[in-house]
Write a protein that holds these residues in place. Structure first.
Motif, mmCIF file in Angstrom:
data_model
loop_
_atom_site.group_PDB
_atom_site.id
_atom_site.type_symbol
_atom_site.label_atom_id
_atom_site.label_comp_id
_atom_site.label_asym_id
_atom_site.label_seq_id
_atom_site.Cartn_x
_atom_site.Cartn_y
_atom_site.Cartn_z
ATOM 1 N N LYS A 69 -3.080 1.575 -1.580
ATOM 2 C CA LYS A 69 -4.440 2.126 -1.568
ATOM 3 C C LYS A 69 -5.461 1.137 -2.138
ATOM 4 O O LYS A 69 -6.567 1.021 -1.623
ATOM 5 N N LEU A 70 -5.084 0.424 -3.173
ATOM 6 C CA LEU A 70 -6.015 -0.482 -3.848
ATOM 7 C C LEU A 70 -6.077 -1.873 -3.215
ATOM 8 O O LEU A 70 -6.874 -2.697 -3.639
ATOM 9 N N SER A 71 -5.242 -2.140 -2.215
ATOM 10 C CA SER A 71 -5.117 -3.500 -1.685
ATOM 11 C C SER A 71 -5.727 -3.640 -0.297
ATOM 12 O O SER A 71 -5.677 -2.725 0.516
ATOM 13 N N SER A 72 -6.270 -4.824 -0.042
ATOM 14 C CA SER A 72 -6.723 -5.163 1.306
ATOM 15 C C SER A 72 -5.851 -6.265 1.887
ATOM 16 O O SER A 72 -6.040 -6.673 3.024
ATOM 17 N N ALA A 73 -4.904 -6.742 1.099
ATOM 18 C CA ALA A 73 -3.906 -7.722 1.530
ATOM 19 C C ALA A 73 -2.785 -7.705 0.499
ATOM 20 O O ALA A 73 -3.012 -7.357 -0.657
ATOM 21 N N PHE A 74 -1.592 -8.063 0.932
ATOM 22 C CA PHE A 74 -0.475 -8.267 0.014
ATOM 23 C C PHE A 74 -0.142 -9.756 0.027
ATOM 24 O O PHE A 74 0.065 -10.330 1.097
ATOM 25 N N VAL A 75 -0.107 -10.351 -1.137
ATOM 26 C CA VAL A 75 0.366 -11.722 -1.292
ATOM 27 C C VAL A 75 1.590 -11.608 -2.192
ATOM 28 O O VAL A 75 1.490 -11.164 -3.332
ATOM 29 N N VAL A 76 2.737 -11.993 -1.649
ATOM 30 C CA VAL A 76 4.001 -11.701 -2.309
ATOM 31 C C VAL A 76 4.711 -12.997 -2.671
ATOM 32 O O VAL A 76 5.014 -13.815 -1.803
ATOM 33 N N HIS A 77 4.976 -13.148 -3.951
ATOM 34 C CA HIS A 77 5.724 -14.302 -4.444
ATOM 35 C C HIS A 77 7.179 -13.884 -4.644
ATOM 36 O O HIS A 77 7.499 -12.696 -4.620
ATOM 37 N N PRO A 78 8.079 -14.837 -4.827
ATOM 38 C CA PRO A 78 9.490 -14.499 -5.003
ATOM 39 C C PRO A 78 9.710 -13.448 -6.084
ATOM 40 O O PRO A 78 9.035 -13.450 -7.122
ATOM 41 N N GLY A 79 10.613 -12.551 -5.801
ATOM 42 C CA GLY A 79 10.917 -11.483 -6.748
ATOM 43 C C GLY A 79 12.257 -10.854 -6.422
ATOM 44 O O GLY A 79 13.023 -11.379 -5.616
ATOM 45 N N GLY A 80 12.497 -9.706 -7.019
ATOM 46 C CA GLY A 80 13.773 -9.026 -6.872
ATOM 47 C C GLY A 80 13.695 -7.844 -5.920
ATOM 48 O O GLY A 80 12.859 -7.794 -5.015
#
Length: 173
Positions: free
Chosen positions: A82-93
């Motif tokens: 809801k709060l995002s206009s894009a997702f930028v995803v870095h390495p994670g679990g």
């Protein structure tokens, strides 16, 4: 640690986006997520954390303008979208994978308006992309155009153009 390449990429990506006027919203956790929030605060844009109460409690960082806490992961994911206009995803679990696939699935099923989903770090994400392309697509569990639901960026400099090319603009001051 702050010296890890993933942390440094997250910090540079956050700086690039913040200097362009984009706010930073993330799950409010430590390490890589913290990197983006630190530079957002330094750049004067809004830094928002959406935390989850876990057995190993995460404490709010001093970099947040707003901080929300949730009892369950589902509500937190709803708020992130809801709060995002894009997702930028870095390495994670697993949690990172859960959040990125939730967004991609909502876009794929047209439950939300499409927005850019950019994963950062080819070395980390290419094996997953290969699985999606070479197994899921081949088996027919996704369509060829589903491969376009996310992009892979290798450097922080690659992220901003992937977002701005879609017409997503930073919020007005």
């Amino acid at each position: 640690p702050e010296s890890h390449p993933h942390y440094m990429k997250a910090r540079e990506t956050g700086r690039s986006l913040a200097e362009a006027g984009y706010n930073v919203v993330n799950v409010g956790g430590p390490v890589i997520m913290e990197a983006a929030n630190r530079v957002a605060k330094d750049a004067g844009v809004k830094s928002v954390g959406c935390n989850i109460r876990l057995p190993r409690e995460q404490k709010p960082k001093p970099y947040f303008v707003e901080f929300f806490e949730f009892d369950n992961l589902f509500v937190r994911k709803v708020m992130l979208v809801k709060l995002s206009s894009a997702f930028v995803v870095h390495p994670g679990g697993f949690g990172t994978l859960d959040e990125v696939f939730e967004a991609i699935t909502l876009i794929q099923t047209e439950k939300i308006e499409a927005f850019p989903v950019v994963v950062v770090g080819r070395e980390f994400w290419n094996p997953l992309h290969d699985f999606i392309k070479n197994t899921m697509l081949r088996e027919g569990t996704i369509n060829a155009d589903d491969l376009d639901l996310f992009s892979i960026a290798d450097s922080p400099e690659d992220v901003l153009p992937l977002i701005t090319s879609t017409g997503i603009q930073p919020p007005l001051p």
